[in-house]
Design a protein around this motif. Structure first.
Motif, PDB file in Angstrom:
ATOM      1  N   THR A  71      36.301  17.801  28.524  1.00  0.00           N
ATOM      2  CA  THR A  71      35.122  18.667  28.630  1.00  0.00           C
ATOM      3  C   THR A  71      35.142  19.735  27.551  1.00  0.00           C
ATOM      4  O   THR A  71      34.116  20.041  26.953  1.00  0.00           O
ATOM      5  CB  THR A  71      35.077  19.379  29.993  1.00  0.00           C
ATOM      6  N   PRO A  97      33.587  26.258  28.001  1.00  0.00           N
ATOM      7  CA  PRO A  97      32.286  25.629  28.181  1.00  0.00           C
ATOM      8  C   PRO A  97      31.158  26.603  27.872  1.00  0.00           C
ATOM      9  O   PRO A  97      31.277  27.794  28.129  1.00  0.00           O
ATOM     10  CB  PRO A  97      32.263  25.249  29.670  1.00  0.00           C
ATOM     11  N   SER A  98      30.109  26.097  27.300  1.00  0.00           N
ATOM     12  CA  SER A  98      28.938  26.931  27.057  1.00  0.00           C
ATOM     13  C   SER A  98      27.709  26.107  27.419  1.00  0.00           C
ATOM     14  O   SER A  98      27.736  24.882  27.356  1.00  0.00           O
ATOM     15  CB  SER A  98      28.869  27.356  25.602  1.00  0.00           C
ATOM     16  N   ALA A 139      30.650  19.789  34.202  1.00  0.00           N
ATOM     17  CA  ALA A 139      29.986  18.894  33.254  1.00  0.00           C
ATOM     18  C   ALA A 139      30.176  17.476  33.762  1.00  0.00           C
ATOM     19  O   ALA A 139      31.263  17.117  34.218  1.00  0.00           O
ATOM     20  CB  ALA A 139      30.586  19.062  31.877  1.00  0.00           C
ATOM     21  N   HIS A 178      27.111  27.841  36.381  1.00  0.00           N
ATOM     22  CA  HIS A 178      27.527  26.582  35.787  1.00  0.00           C
ATOM     23  C   HIS A 178      28.655  26.005  36.612  1.00  0.00           C
ATOM     24  O   HIS A 178      29.687  26.641  36.787  1.00  0.00           O
ATOM     25  CB  HIS A 178      27.964  26.827  34.341  1.00  0.00           C
ATOM     26  N   ASN A 220      25.207  18.926  32.055  1.00  0.00           N
ATOM     27  CA  ASN A 220      25.758  20.036  32.831  1.00  0.00           C
ATOM     28  C   ASN A 220      25.183  20.050  34.236  1.00  0.00           C
ATOM     29  O   ASN A 220      23.994  19.809  34.425  1.00  0.00           O
ATOM     30  CB  ASN A 220      25.429  21.362  32.150  1.00  0.00           C
ATOM     31  N   SER A 236      24.630  23.959  27.134  1.00  0.00           N
ATOM     32  CA  SER A 236      24.150  23.159  26.004  1.00  0.00           C
ATOM     33  C   SER A 236      22.628  23.155  25.992  1.00  0.00           C
ATOM     34  O   SER A 236      21.974  23.438  26.985  1.00  0.00           O
ATOM     35  CB  SER A 236      24.683  21.735  26.121  1.00  0.00           C
ATOM     36  N   HIS A 277      34.411  18.181  24.227  1.00  0.00           N
ATOM     37  CA  HIS A 277      33.007  17.792  24.204  1.00  0.00           C
ATOM     38  C   HIS A 277      32.140  19.021  23.969  1.00  0.00           C
ATOM     39  O   HIS A 277      31.154  18.977  23.231  1.00  0.00           O
ATOM     40  CB  HIS A 277      32.629  17.117  25.518  1.00  0.00           C
ATOM     41  N   ASP A 278      32.542  20.088  24.576  1.00  0.00           N
ATOM     42  CA  ASP A 278      31.800  21.318  24.414  1.00  0.00           C
ATOM     43  C   ASP A 278      31.809  21.790  22.976  1.00  0.00           C
ATOM     44  O   ASP A 278      30.795  22.241  22.445  1.00  0.00           O
ATOM     45  CB  ASP A 278      32.450  22.381  25.290  1.00  0.00           C
ATOM     46  N   SER A 296      29.425  19.695  21.129  1.00  0.00           N
ATOM     47  CA  SER A 296      28.000  19.942  21.392  1.00  0.00           C
ATOM     48  C   SER A 296      27.521  21.200  20.685  1.00  0.00           C
ATOM     49  O   SER A 296      26.334  21.433  20.577  1.00  0.00           O
ATOM     50  CB  SER A 296      27.717  19.990  22.896  1.00  0.00           C
ATOM     51  N   ARG A 297      28.467  21.987  20.170  1.00  0.00           N
ATOM     52  CA  ARG A 297      28.025  23.088  19.317  1.00  0.00           C
ATOM     53  C   ARG A 297      27.808  22.606  17.876  1.00  0.00           C
ATOM     54  O   ARG A 297      27.086  23.215  17.120  1.00  0.00           O
ATOM     55  CB  ARG A 297      29.046  24.216  19.344  1.00  0.00           C
TER      56      ARG A 297
END
Lengths: 288, 343
Positions: free
Chosen positions: A116, A11-12, A162, A159, A152, A14, A119-120, A123-124
């Motif tokens: 997740t 995860p990062s 999500a 964090h 998020n 967003s 999805h991550d 999202s990049r």
């Protein structure tokens, strides 16, 4: 065989811009998802893939195309063939540059654990991707197709998780209307309808509708059914939508149109006759 | 008499069947398309209309049925070599990618959009011949976006007839050979009936998601009264074709005139030569040969190909079909309107 490049996804955070408010999905996407599910590899539980389309000015994501991306999942990690994804996107981009990545799809009911991470990854690729799930297993006994966006949850800098939030999904299927649902609904259609057969079925439908309205009006007049003002207004609107023409004017209009069409039919048959005569004469000329 | 003959007849039928399957491949009877392929073709063609686009069909060749299970679009072609190489790369890449996700990657033909059914061109035939070199059985699916606004699913599956292909390959499209083979313009293309199939999964989804609505957009389109623009364009194209056809005819007349002039010149020359020979005989000299290949009047005049004319005729006939079909629909609509008005 293409070299697969497995990538571990973490995860990062967003970026922030207004997420899409709703989604519209064309029938071809649904068909593609189903087809790829049917053709999935042996061990795979689900298939995932990229959704292509555009973001409409009103915040709706219009999903118009899709392709599958090979992936593998285990308990706590997900590998996506990123190279494949990029190649395929480049190919699609060549055909239609207007379609860009808008999100991803997965089969199965609702959001699952690995989602997740995937999805991550998306999202990049694009800001605020949508996640479309198609329940090919009919786990709830119904066809459920859902669209999600993810946000998020964080506490201070930390964090936490999500959150997937469902957004309204519109399955209008404008393209499919054109092909006619008849041919898309059943598993086998023997023959495509031609002009006149299509016309016939439309006419039949119209007859049925008119009969139904007659029946309804009769029922209301005779007091069998409680009158509904809304339906009454709709009926009067559609009756009023007939333009008022004097019989003479209508007859003229009608006859003119009939004559026009007859002239066209005449013209086309005379053309055909001409062609076949020309054909015969040509062969005769060669014999001489 | 009939009874004893029956078993013999049956045996010979069986024999006939077995020999047919051994000698010639079973003829193509049906093209079975997946709903996915239909939708993809429609999407691609509609998005780019009125530009004409093409794409590749993928599927399986099963006996007398050609199954179209998937397809992918080609990018719009640019006219230079680099783009050509690019296009080939694109095609290979796409096939490779699709194979990876278990799509049938067996080319069985191509699809293309057309304008008002005017697909009968020399290019189409050349493409057919190109494909035919690598694939034994290929088919072309033509989709007409302009007709779908009339509520018609205008999909057609076409192939060239074998006899036409033979002649085309051997440059045999001259009057004499065509007459020998009894090939007329109707025999160039063969239309194959299309079946549409869907997987049970898709069918379940469609049934669930799209409740039986009493009317669809398709019905509205069919009952629209304004078909004049469509007819006008059809007629316009028809007139254009007529002009083309008459110019083709002129070419032939010109050719026949030339041939007959040449023949009379040859006759005159021959007569002159004979008289000369008689004179030489009388004078006791060797006669001159009665043929002179170096003389330009003995050079055969090349006969123009009939292909153009045939294709134009094909187009004319398809326009006529459209006009008849739409006019038939118009009659329906008009009488419907009349009935409604009288109510």
């Amino acid at each position: 065989m293409a070299a697969t490049s497995p990538a571990l996804l973490f995860p990062s955070p967003s970026s922030t811009s207004s997420p899409p408010s709703s989604a519209r999905v064309e029938a071809v996407v649904l068909f593609n998802v189903c087809d790829s599910y049917v053709r999935r590899p042996d061990q795979a539980d689900r298939v995932i893939g990229t959704l292509l389309g555009s973001l409409l000015p009103d915040g709706t994501v219009h999903v118009r195309n899709s392709y599958v991306v090979p992936h593998s999942e285990s308990a706590d990690q997900v590998a996506i063939d990123i190279e494949y994804h990029h190649n395929m996107y480049a190919s699609h981009h060549k055909v239609n540059p207007k379609e860009v990545i808008v999100g991803w799809f997965s089969t199965g009911f609702g959001v699952s654990g690995g989602s997740t991470l995937i999805h991550d990854f998306y999202s990049r690729e694009v800001q605020n991707p949508i996640h479309l799930t198609v329940d090919t297993g009919f786990t709830r006994g119904e066809a459920s197709i859902k669209a999600y966006i993810s946000s998020n949850l964080s506490l201070g800098d930390r964090h936490l998780a999500a959150q997937f939030q469902e957004i309204p999904l519109d399955l209008k299927m404008i393209e499919a209307e054109k092909a006619g649902f008849e041919i898309l609904k059943s598993t086998l259609v023997e023959k495509l309808p031609n002009d006149l057969e299509g016309m016939e079925s439309s006419m039949e439908k119209l007859y049925v509708l008119i009969d139904e309205i007659y029946k309804y009006v009769d029922d209301v007049v005779e007091g069998r059914v409680a009158p509904d003002n809304r339906i009454g207004r709709l009926i009067s609107d559609s009756v009023a939508s007939m333009p008022k023409l004097t019989p003479a004017a209508f007859d003229k209009l009608f006859n003119d149109r009939i004559q026009d069409n007859l002239a066209l039919v005449y013209l086309s048959s005379i053309t055909r006759t001409q062609i076949s005569i020309a054909e015969k004469l040509n062969t005769a000329a060669q014999v001489l | 008499m009939a009874n004893p003959a029956a078993p013999g007849g049956a045996r010979s039928f069986l024999q006939a069947v077995s020999t047919v399957t051994e000698e010639a491949p079973t003829p193509l009877r049906v093209v079975q398309m997946e709903g996915l392929a239909v939708l993809k073709i429609i999407k691609h063609c509609e998005e780019f209309a009125p530009a004409l686009v093409t794409g590749q069909l993928l599927g399986l060749d099963v006996g007398s049925v050609l199954e179209v299970t998937n397809c992918f679009p080609f990018p719009i072609r640019e006219e230079d070599d680099e783009a050509d190489a690019d296009g080939a790369n694109y095609q290979l890449e796409m096939m490779r990618c699709l194979r990876e996700v278990n799509v049938d990657n067996n080319t069985i033909g191509w699809y293309q959009s057309c304008l008002l059914g005017s697909f009968q061109t020399v290019e189409l035939i050349e493409t057919f011949m190109n494909y035919q070199e690598s694939i034994r059985r290929c088919v072309c699916i033509v989709y007409d976006p302009s007709r779908s606004s009339q509520g018609v699913l205008a999909l057609k599956a076409l192939k060239l007839t074998d006899s036409f292909m033979d002649l085309y390959r051997n440059n045999g499209l001259t009057g004499e050979k065509l007459r020998e083979k009894k090939l007329s313009w109707v025999d160039i293309f063969e239309e194959i009936p299309i079946k549409v199939s869907n997987s049970a999964l898709v069918s379940a989804f469609m049934k669930e998601l799209e409740p039986e609505s009493p009317v669809t957009q398709c019905d509205f389109d069919r009952l629209k009264l304004s078909t004049a623009p469509f007819m006008e364009r059809n007629l316009e194209f028809l007139i254009g074709c007529m002009d083309d056809l008459s110019s083709e005819q002129n070419k032939f007349q010109y050719y026949y005139r030339n041939v007959s002039r040449q023949q009379s010149q040859q006759q005159a020359w021959l007569q002159k030569r004979r008289q000369e020979n008689m004179a030489r005989k009388a004078a006791g000299e060797e006669p001159l040969p009665e043929e002179d290949p170096s003389n330009p009047i003995f050079k055969p005049i090349p006969e123009p190909s009939r292909l153009e004319g045939y294709l134009v005729t094909n187009q004319i006939s398809s326009y006529c079909n459209h006009i008849n079909g739409v006019a038939g629909q118009n009659f329906n609509r008009l009488y419907l309107m009349k009935a409604l008005h009288e109510d």
